[in-house]
Design an enzyme around this catalytic site. Sequence first.
Site, short mmCIF file in Angstrom:
data_model
loop_
_atom_site.label_atom_id
_atom_site.label_comp_id
_atom_site.label_asym_id
_atom_site.label_seq_id
_atom_site.Cartn_x
_atom_site.Cartn_y
_atom_site.Cartn_z
CE LYS A 42 -1.42 1.25 4.80
NZ LYS A 42 -0.58 2.72 4.23
CG ASN A 43 3.25 2.21 3.08
OD1 ASN A 43 1.30 2.76 3.55
ND2 ASN A 43 3.25 2.21 4.51
NE ARG B 77 0.67 11.07 7.28
CZ ARG B 77 0.93 11.77 7.69
NH1 ARG B 77 0.37 12.99 8.67
NH2 ARG B 77 2.58 12.75 7.69
CG ASP C 25 -3.32 4.12 11.07
OD1 ASP C 25 -4.07 4.61 10.61
OD2 ASP C 25 -1.77 3.90 10.45
CG ASP D 259 4.72 0.85 9.85
OD1 ASP D 259 3.32 1.02 9.88
OD2 ASP D 259 5.81 1.21 8.55
CB VAL E 256 9.92 5.75 13.53
CG1 VAL E 256 9.53 6.84 11.90
CG2 VAL E 256 11.08 5.02 12.89
#
Length: 436
Positions: free
Chosen positions: A24-25, A94, A118, A307, A329
């Site tokens: 997805k990213n 985002r 998120d 993640d 992070v």
Amino acid sequence: MTEAVWQVEPSGPLRGDIQVRGSKNAITKHLVAAMLGEGPSTFHNAPEVGDVTITAEMLEALGMSVERSDGSITVAPGEVPESRVPEAFTGLNRIPILMLGPLLHLTGKAYVPLVGGDPIGRRPVDFHVDALRAFGAEVEVGDGGITASAGRRLHGTRIELPYPSVGATETVLLTAVRAEGKTVLRNAATEPEIVELALFLQRMGARIELNPDRRIVIEGVDRLRGAETTIAGDRLEAFSYLVAGLVTRGEVRVHGCPQDRLVTPITTLARMGARFEITDDWIMASAPDGLFPAAVHTDTHPGFATDWQTPLMVLFSQADGMSVLHETVFDNRLVYVPALKRMGCEIEVFAACLGGPACRFHDTNSVHSAVVRGVSKLKGADVRLPDVRAGFSAVLAAAVADGPSTLRGVRHIERGYHRPLEQFQTLGLRINRAET
Ligand code: EPU
């Protein structure tokens, strides 16, 4: 109003094969890059996730055509697009902020609603805004969104990011490729999804140089063409399913994610006692002799990705001893811990830097370290999932609990994982979707 929930019943060891789709990213940023092409761009191995749908709908709202079929997506940018991303997309993900640079090149002005994603930290957008201003754009951050304009073509510039932000690096790439002259970006993020985006932009005709020491040099070009690519398998999903096997004392074989995207977490899991079999096509993990505790700190690539920490936390709860997690992070990524505690995980959180070198949150009140005691007996519960990765960890906890669980807010998981319900069912988990 009804809400979709997942009901999970512990079902013993999870075993089987999982095929991960593109991440997805990566795909969402590729869809933004496609805005800059003079012809259509096509992406294969696209995941069916909520974030792709949201991004595709934003492109359509801008006047572009998006066709999806069987894992492939084609974006045809068409003529001059709209310059405003409608307010209806406020807070959904985002991606809108990444559209500012491309919209400025295409129309000279842009408006995007404020970004969502998120709730894992303050998630400011100052790096993006500063970078766009350095390219010559006028940018105003309002309560509802960001307005930008450029009286003339944006120009290349020198930018040094205060922290190697993934999103800000993408903003610079997506803006510099069509700016006039050379841009030198220092302290750039180097996550695999960034390199993948740079490779795609190169296929479109961009001139990008990836240098050592987090330095990227981009020479702007006058035009970019459409291009085609296959999105690489999602490293976050791949890790999550490997952990699903380990935490339930099963064995999951993950296909479709290259090993070089998982070097660090494979070693982390191996140190905890996991045994791996790795081929060119798949990676399989099991822990027949049990799991040891570990101390892990999250980091930018090639460190242990933030993640990956949510499934790891559940795994820690099933390892024999005390484990430590230090999140470096995001300042607030442990928001999901209360839900895991209610399911019986023994976790204490701290504002101090534990289990690794001091990080930039060391003298703040940010609660970003955790100590986890294992082996904990987990119990079924009714919990609300705060974000996409935390959602997955709640499913893992539910899978090893002693009774059924109800998970609410599952749209978060569906925003980021490809057909998660089916994937878990394939592995033997008794999990159903219901409306309540
Ligand atoms: N930051 C700033 N100012 C900015 C931008 C970032 O201070 O203008 C800070 C953030 O607050 C954070 C750090 O920089 O502390 C890193 O943030 P980054 O910009 O790298 O994160 P992002 O681009 O918003 C992406 C992924 C996240 C992933 C991070 C880190 C997407 C859509 N999201 O977020 O993925 O955790 O990079 O690798 O690509 C997820 O998939 O669940 C997810 C949250």
